[in-house]
Design a protein around this motif. Structure first.
Motif, short mmCIF file in Angstrom:
data_model
loop_
_atom_site.label_atom_id
_atom_site.label_comp_id
_atom_site.label_asym_id
_atom_site.label_seq_id
_atom_site.Cartn_x
_atom_site.Cartn_y
_atom_site.Cartn_z
N LEU A 20 0.88 -1.17 0.00
CA LEU A 20 0.00 0.00 0.00
C LEU A 20 0.92 1.22 0.00
O LEU A 20 1.62 1.47 0.97
CB LEU A 20 -0.89 -0.01 1.24
N THR A 21 0.94 1.93 -1.12
CA THR A 21 1.80 3.11 -1.25
C THR A 21 0.95 4.35 -1.03
O THR A 21 -0.05 4.55 -1.71
CB THR A 21 2.44 3.15 -2.65
N LEU A 22 1.35 5.16 -0.06
CA LEU A 22 0.61 6.35 0.32
C LEU A 22 1.39 7.60 -0.09
O LEU A 22 2.51 7.81 0.37
CB LEU A 22 0.36 6.36 1.83
N HIS A 23 0.80 8.41 -0.93
CA HIS A 23 1.43 9.65 -1.40
C HIS A 23 0.92 10.81 -0.55
O HIS A 23 -0.27 11.13 -0.58
CB HIS A 23 1.09 9.88 -2.88
N TRP A 24 1.82 11.41 0.21
CA TRP A 24 1.46 12.52 1.07
C TRP A 24 1.33 13.80 0.25
O TRP A 24 2.09 14.03 -0.69
CB TRP A 24 2.53 12.72 2.15
N THR A 25 0.38 14.63 0.61
CA THR A 25 0.18 15.93 -0.02
C THR A 25 0.95 16.97 0.79
O THR A 25 0.83 17.03 2.01
CB THR A 25 -1.32 16.30 -0.06
N LEU A 71 6.44 11.33 9.41
CA LEU A 71 5.19 10.84 8.85
C LEU A 71 5.11 9.34 9.07
O LEU A 71 6.06 8.61 8.76
CB LEU A 71 5.12 11.15 7.35
N THR A 72 4.00 8.86 9.63
CA THR A 72 3.84 7.44 9.88
C THR A 72 2.51 6.94 9.32
O THR A 72 1.57 7.72 9.15
CB THR A 72 3.90 7.10 11.39
N ALA A 73 2.46 5.64 9.07
CA ALA A 73 1.23 5.02 8.59
C ALA A 73 1.20 3.57 9.08
O ALA A 73 2.23 2.90 9.12
CB ALA A 73 1.17 5.06 7.07
N PHE A 75 0.29 -3.78 10.18
CA PHE A 75 1.38 -3.63 9.22
C PHE A 75 1.72 -2.14 9.23
O PHE A 75 0.82 -1.29 9.10
CB PHE A 75 0.97 -4.07 7.82
N ALA A 76 3.00 -1.81 9.38
CA ALA A 76 3.39 -0.40 9.50
C ALA A 76 4.45 -0.03 8.47
O ALA A 76 5.31 -0.84 8.12
CB ALA A 76 3.92 -0.12 10.90
N ALA A 77 4.37 1.21 8.01
CA ALA A 77 5.40 1.76 7.14
C ALA A 77 6.56 2.22 8.00
O ALA A 77 6.38 2.58 9.17
CB ALA A 77 4.84 2.94 6.34
N THR A 78 7.74 2.24 7.43
CA THR A 78 8.88 2.84 8.11
C THR A 78 8.62 4.33 8.24
O THR A 78 8.21 4.97 7.25
CB THR A 78 10.17 2.59 7.29
N PRO A 79 8.78 4.92 9.42
CA PRO A 79 8.56 6.37 9.56
C PRO A 79 9.42 7.14 8.56
O PRO A 79 10.56 6.79 8.30
CB PRO A 79 8.98 6.66 10.99
N PHE A 80 8.83 8.19 7.99
CA PHE A 80 9.51 9.00 6.97
C PHE A 80 9.72 10.39 7.53
O PHE A 80 8.80 10.99 8.09
CB PHE A 80 8.65 9.05 5.70
N ARG A 81 10.91 10.92 7.36
CA ARG A 81 11.23 12.29 7.81
C ARG A 81 11.52 13.15 6.59
O ARG A 81 12.62 13.11 6.04
CB ARG A 81 12.42 12.26 8.76
N PRO A 82 10.52 13.92 6.13
CA PRO A 82 10.71 14.75 4.95
C PRO A 82 11.69 15.89 5.21
O PRO A 82 11.86 16.33 6.34
CB PRO A 82 9.31 15.28 4.64
N SER A 83 12.30 16.37 4.14
CA SER A 83 13.27 17.46 4.25
C SER A 83 12.61 18.83 4.29
O SER A 83 13.20 19.79 4.72
CB SER A 83 14.25 17.40 3.08
#
Length: 160
Positions: A53-58, A74-76, A104-112
């Motif tokens: 499940l690919t989630l595209h953040w706005t 960002l977490t999911a 099921f969890a995504a790896t937390p993402f830290r945007p720049s």
């Protein structure tokens, strides 16, 4: 619930969280980059066990550049299976968890925080995931404050 409700929730919660801080003692900083999840095509389709499940953040960037990049995570996560959409809704309203739930969890993402950045979270649905309805919860963590959005229900269909 659909992606529109999640966006609406994020739009309502983020300003409230921003209002909880103390008054700035110096000059007001530049507007912050904000993040909401997700594109409708990410959640409005069935998935199968083993798929991602690919989630595209706005990303909403301020009109004026400046300020320091945000310290955002960002977490999911996806929790289920539930037999019906009603069961998912009951679980989000505080009804005790059903037995046999998995997450099921995504790896937390830290945007720049760059204006052209398009963050993506990937939730791998386990190959042994049971068919049913799963609750998608996304969160934006910034400065110790968390804004969570629960509102998308993902259907995992049996393999053909």
């Amino acid at each position: 619930m659909n992606a529109t409700r999640v966006r609406l929730l994020a739009c309502l919660v983020m300003p409230l969280l921003a209002a909880c801080g103390t008054e700035p003692s110096g000059p007001v900083s530049a507007a912050r980059v904000t993040y909401t999840c997700c594109d409708a095509q990410d959640v409005d389709r069935p998935y199968q066990p083993g798929q991602t499940l690919t989630l595209h953040w706005t990303v909403e960037s301020p009109d004026q550049p400046g300020g320091t990049p945000p310290q955002v995570e960002l977490t999911a996560r996806l929790t289920g299976p539930f037999a019906t959409v009603g069961d998912v809704k009951a679980a989000t309203e505080g009804t005790p968890n059903a037995p046999g739930l998995v997450t099921f969890a995504a790896t937390p993402f830290r945007p720049s925080g760059t204006p052209d950045e398009r963050p993506v979270s990937a939730v791998v649905i386990g190959p042994d995931a049971k068919p049913g309805y799963y609750n998608l919860v996304t969160s934006v963590v910034e400065g110790g404050n968390t804004a969570s959005g629960a509102g998308s229900i993902i259907r995992v269909a049996p393999r053909p």
